[in-house]
Structures are given as structure tokens and as C-alpha cells.
Design a protein around this motif. Sequence first.
Motif, short mmCIF file in Angstrom:
data_model
loop_
_atom_site.label_atom_id
_atom_site.label_comp_id
_atom_site.label_asym_id
_atom_site.label_seq_id
_atom_site.Cartn_x
_atom_site.Cartn_y
_atom_site.Cartn_z
N ARG A 185 0.72 -1.18 0.34
CA ARG A 185 -0.11 0.19 -0.10
C ARG A 185 0.84 1.24 0.06
NH1 ARG A 185 -1.88 3.75 3.38
NH2 ARG A 185 -1.25 2.96 5.32
N HIS A 186 1.94 1.14 0.81
CA HIS A 186 2.75 2.44 0.89
C HIS A 186 3.42 2.58 -0.37
CE1 HIS A 186 2.46 1.44 5.15
NE2 HIS A 186 2.72 2.60 5.61
N ALA A 187 4.04 1.55 -1.06
CA ALA A 187 4.51 1.67 -2.33
C ALA A 187 3.57 2.13 -3.26
CB ALA A 187 5.22 0.43 -2.78
N GLU A 189 0.77 3.98 -3.05
CA GLU A 189 0.46 5.41 -2.57
C GLU A 189 1.60 6.35 -3.24
OE1 GLU A 189 -2.52 6.50 -1.46
OE2 GLU A 189 -2.90 5.27 0.50
N ALA A 190 2.59 5.70 -2.93
CA ALA A 190 4.04 6.76 -3.42
C ALA A 190 3.90 6.50 -4.82
CB ALA A 190 5.35 6.09 -2.79
N SER A 192 1.32 6.12 -7.05
CA SER A 192 0.19 7.03 -7.52
C SER A 192 0.70 8.52 -7.68
CB SER A 192 -1.01 6.64 -6.95
OG SER A 192 -1.05 7.08 -5.56
N GLU A 193 1.40 9.22 -6.79
CA GLU A 193 1.68 10.54 -6.43
C GLU A 193 2.95 10.77 -7.53
OE1 GLU A 193 2.19 12.86 -2.86
OE2 GLU A 193 1.63 10.96 -1.90
N ASP A 194 4.06 10.07 -7.47
CA ASP A 194 5.17 10.36 -8.17
C ASP A 194 6.05 9.08 -8.32
OD1 ASP A 194 7.68 11.34 -8.96
OD2 ASP A 194 7.53 13.19 -7.48
N ARG A 324 -4.11 8.23 8.61
CA ARG A 324 -3.44 7.61 7.25
C ARG A 324 -4.34 7.35 6.31
NH1 ARG A 324 -3.78 2.15 6.81
NH2 ARG A 324 -4.77 1.24 8.63
N GLU A 327 -6.61 10.66 3.52
CA GLU A 327 -6.71 12.15 3.45
C GLU A 327 -7.25 12.61 2.07
OE1 GLU A 327 -3.44 11.11 4.69
OE2 GLU A 327 -3.69 11.24 6.84
N ARG A 335 -8.32 12.13 -9.94
CA ARG A 335 -7.28 12.61 -9.18
C ARG A 335 -6.26 13.31 -10.20
NH1 ARG A 335 -5.98 8.64 -4.66
NH2 ARG A 335 -4.64 7.53 -5.99
N ARG B 86 10.35 15.85 -3.43
CA ARG B 86 9.36 15.09 -3.94
C ARG B 86 8.89 14.18 -2.89
NH1 ARG B 86 11.53 14.18 -10.10
NH2 ARG B 86 9.35 13.19 -10.54
N PHE B 88 6.03 12.05 -0.47
CA PHE B 88 4.78 11.37 -0.69
C PHE B 88 3.62 12.03 0.24
CE2 PHE B 88 8.05 8.26 -1.67
CZ PHE B 88 7.97 8.18 -3.15
N ARG B 90 0.65 11.53 0.87
CA ARG B 90 -0.51 10.61 1.32
C ARG B 90 0.39 9.83 2.36
NH1 ARG B 90 -2.06 9.24 -4.14
NH2 ARG B 90 -2.79 11.12 -4.93
N LEU B 91 1.57 9.80 2.68
CA LEU B 91 2.19 9.04 3.91
C LEU B 91 2.57 10.02 4.79
CD1 LEU B 91 4.33 6.51 1.75
CD2 LEU B 91 1.96 6.28 2.47
N SER B 92 2.80 9.45 6.01
CA SER B 92 3.55 10.35 6.90
C SER B 92 4.63 10.48 6.84
CB SER B 92 3.14 9.69 8.29
OG SER B 92 3.88 8.40 8.51
N GLU B 95 6.23 7.15 7.05
CA GLU B 95 5.84 6.33 6.63
C GLU B 95 6.90 6.63 5.20
OE1 GLU B 95 1.38 4.85 7.58
OE2 GLU B 95 1.74 6.83 6.24
N LEU B 99 9.34 3.53 3.88
CA LEU B 99 9.10 3.00 2.39
C LEU B 99 10.61 2.91 1.75
CD1 LEU B 99 6.94 2.39 -0.18
CD2 LEU B 99 7.67 4.57 -0.60
N TYR B 103 12.25 -0.92 0.61
CA TYR B 103 12.43 -1.09 -0.82
C TYR B 103 13.74 -0.85 -1.39
CZ TYR B 103 7.36 -1.96 -1.42
OH TYR B 103 6.30 -2.86 -1.44
N HIS B 131 3.15 9.67 13.02
CA HIS B 131 1.80 10.02 12.38
C HIS B 131 2.26 11.54 11.79
CE1 HIS B 131 -0.20 6.43 13.31
NE2 HIS B 131 0.17 6.63 14.64
#
Lengths: 336, 257
Positions: A185-187, A189-190, A192-194, A324, A327, A335, B86, B88, B90-92, B95, B99, B103, B131
Amino acid sequence: MNRQAAFWTIALLALVALPFVHRDPYHLHVLVLILIWSFAYTSWSIMGRFGLVSLGHGGFMGIGAYVTALLWNHLGVSPWIGIPLSMATAGVLALIVAYPCFRFRITGHYFVLVTLALSGIVLQVITATRDYTGGSLGYTPQRAQSGKGLFALQFDDKTTWYLIALAVWAAGLVIWRAIDRSMIRHAMEAISEDEDAAAAAGVNVTAEKLKVTLISALMTALSGALYCQYQMFISPDTVSGIAVSLQMVFAAIVGGVYVALGPTVGAVITIVLAEVLRISFGTKAVGWDNLVYGILLVLFIIFLPKGILGSVIDRIKSPRKPSRGHEQQTVPIARR
Amino acid sequence: MLAVEGLVKRFGGFRAVNNVSFRVEQGEILGLIGPNGSGKSTIFNMLSGTLPPTEGSILFDGREIAGLAPHRIIVGGIGRTFQIPRPFHRLSIFENVVLAGFYGQGRHSRAKAEEAAEHALAMVGLPTDRHASVEGLGAAGLKKLELAKALATGPKLLLADESLGGLDEAEMDQAADMLRRIRDELGITIIWVEHIMGVLMRVVDRVMVLDHGEKIAEGLPADVAGDARVIEVYLGTDADASLAAAAAAQARRRIGA
């Protein structure tokens, strides 16, 4: 945490007990449909929530339904084997379409258009090979001889179907949650942004996107196969094509794609709404139910962009800042 | 540690980087400067795999990495920051860095990634609160986050595209000190890109100057700051001679040469 676990256990037990208490066949029928479609919408949202808006899922559903039925009718392959084969077919197709898209960075609206074409192609193939598939007239799996129901995955009993659909739906939720809690999910989300920044964090962008696409396609094919086995009749309009794809997108977004139960709420609302409108309008005004249905959907999407469940949860939690993932202000289709 | 030979990047008929060769030794900080559009970021993008080079070879620890996918280069031990942060959204904050830790270090374990994230955040001086939102960060904070993400990937070589333009003097000095600490305490080799010469010159061991995609000077900061071509590139030939002399003198004073 414990209270939450207790809540879910009780809710699940209540759902399992339901058909033994309430035996109304029409209500059970609607419930089975809701569960199967909920599973399909949940499958869609596994990639849809990350901005990978697919209008090709009708294609995957159609493949699940038709491959299973064709294998059974023509080769006598039991759905127990036919369903995994149909899922594999959908998976391979998903990879063939998605890999070049992801490799060459086809994202946003362009990705939506590619997947739209996929739906169209599957629909055309089903219609064009009418000698095998019955074309637009639809297709029926052959009835199994009595006593071979389990082998053919055909049951007349609605309770059995209800329990099967319930189990598959619950499994879908478990998968949704597992992904939600994983690093995927984190990957995503990242990504989908950039995409460049995600790659600079070491994320294999193409592989991560393929993973969620594959999971989503396999699950969607399963939903198509289940629908086929339950209804014992499939037609390109009901399990395939662009209309079905759009139905998935709408329902998932109406319910909310950022919460596990969002797509389920979407299925409950759209199916109950459609049934109520169909029955109340009846034969007095054929087609009007669809118009009202369409207007209501548009209103939902405009005024509740996080989906119904997402908005309700936000309202309950509003004093606290959502920690989390929730938002997002807009639905994924808007989007980009 | 890094050996770049005959690196070329063409965009259509335009040569953004033209036959650039250089080496970076283990443990040094190499400054890479040049005016806007001189090819610094393009070189970075090729080193980190974001852009494939048109020609040339990039040997990292003896392995050819030119044209590899970016994630493979990152996992292989090169970390990078972007000129414009840059994050992200949507992540804290935490996070974001986890990430990169997960990775960037070959997806071993989440616990290890969280540990790496904590270290990286502590190193750059950001809170390790799980958070805290990215939205609360200012320009300096976002640059720190960018650096923490790069550090969490466990690099042997850090490509810091710093561009301190948006920062005030104190923040610039802080950022420069941080890079030095990263080298001294973590033993990470650094290439630092910048277009303002002042702060950079105090910290780096060697400087390489680019102009129009070509290397025009390379050497110790003091020597490069006095180089006629470098002064010309930075101030132009038409500039008042006394102005040029004053600027050169100021540059030397700043670096204590």
C-alpha cells in the motif's frame, strides 16, 4: 482491538446464521447477488484506490464466467478446475495488457482508455464467436446429472450459494486488508503520486503495479465464474463489456474505495436501489428506473467524493485527524 | 568507487551532457557546480537511472550500471535526492522514510526498515513520530526529509541534489554541515550538486564545474574558484572586471583560501 475482533466475530456469525433463520428465497437471492458483486467491486478497488482506474474489469469478469462455462459444456471440465483456469486466463490477459502500460508509463486517462479497449475487445470476442458462446443471446452451463451437483458446482439450494458467496466475499475483504496493511500500500500510494520519486526510494514501480493488477484481475475473474455458476445464465451484457465495468467503478466509488467495506456498501446501495426502482416503477415506465439510478449516482459522486462509507467514517472521526490513507479529497478517477 | 567515462545525453539534437568523464573516490565529497542548464541534474538522473545515458559508461564499485532501472541502482547502493523535494503527501513523514528503507534495501523486513528510518530521521534532525504529516514541513524540513529518504535506502554513494536556493544563510550552513556529518559519521561518499558556489566550497574535497554540458574545470575548491573560465561562466565576459575580481576575492575569503 479485542472489542473490534469481537464485533467482527459476532457480525460474521450473524451473517452465517441468517439463511437458517430467514428463509425468504427472494431476499436470499438479492443477498447472494450483493455478496458476489461486493466481491467484484472489492476486487476492482484493490487497484482502483491507487489511481489505477480500470474500465477493463468487465472483461476479466466475462472471462471468468465464459471460460468456466465453455470448459464445462464443451470439454466436461469441472468448474473446480475450470475456475482456476479461467482465473489464470484473466491473469495472463491482465499481464499482457498491463505490462506495456506500466513499462511505458501509460497512466491516468490514457490507462483508462487502454483498459476500456480491453472490455470492448472481450465483449466483441464473445459476440463474434456466437457459435460457441451464444453471442448476445447469452449462454447457459449444462445442467449436471442429479447427484453430481458438487462436481459441477451447481446447487439448487439458495442457502448453499449464500454461504459460498459469503465465504468468498469475506476472503476478498481479508485480501483487501492484507494489502492495506502491507508495504504494497505504501509503495502504491507513493507510485500514484510520483513514479520517479518512488523509484528513487527503491520501489520497482512496474512490478508493484503489476502485483495489484494481477490480484485484482484474478479476483474479478472469480467473481464472474461464481456469478455464472449461481445464475446458470450469462450474457455479454450482464458479466462483460463496458457497462459492467462502469457499474463496478460507480459502485466502488459510491461506497468508498479507501475503506475495506466501502465497495460492499456500494454494492448494497446500488443493488437495493436498482431493485426498489425496478419494482416500484414496474411496467408503468420501462427504463425510467435507470434514469433515476443514474441521477442518484451522479449526485453521490459529486457530494460524497470519498464514498458513502468513507464520508460517514470521516464524520464520526472528525475531531481526530485521520491518521493515514484517508486524506484523499477526491475519487481516483478525478485525481489526475 | 565511481568511474564515469564519456557520458553523453542527447535530447533530440541537443546535447545536455557532452562527453563528461570523472571519478569519485571512496569517502570524498565531490562538489558538482555549474549554472542552470549546465547538465548537473541530467548527470544525476543518469547516475541514478532515472534517465538512460545516450553513450558512455558508469562503473560503480566495478559494476556497469549505465542504463539499469532506477530501483536496481538504488538497491545496489546509490541514494539520491531531488532538487525540488518530492515527498509522498499521502504518507506520514515516518512512512515516507520507512518506504525507502524497505524497498531501498531489498525488501528484507519491515522491522529493519523502521529501524533504518529512525536512524535516518535522527541523523537529519526530523521527529520520529509515526503520524506527523508531511504538510507541516517547510522548505528546509522537506529537504531534510528528502535526505532522510535517501539515507534510509542504505547508500554507499549519496547523490545530493541540494540546491539551497530556498534557504536562508543559517539553513544553508546547517545543510552543508549535515552533508559533512553524513560523510564523517556514516562513511558515505557524496556527490553534491549546487549552483551557488559559496557554501559548497567550504565543505567539498574537490569540485567539478560544468557549463553547457561539458566539464570546464576540476580540482581543489581554492584552485577552481580562481579559474578564469569558471569566473567567466559565473559572471559572463561582459561583466565589469572589478566586479568579477571582487566576486572572486569574496569566494576565496569564504572558503578561507
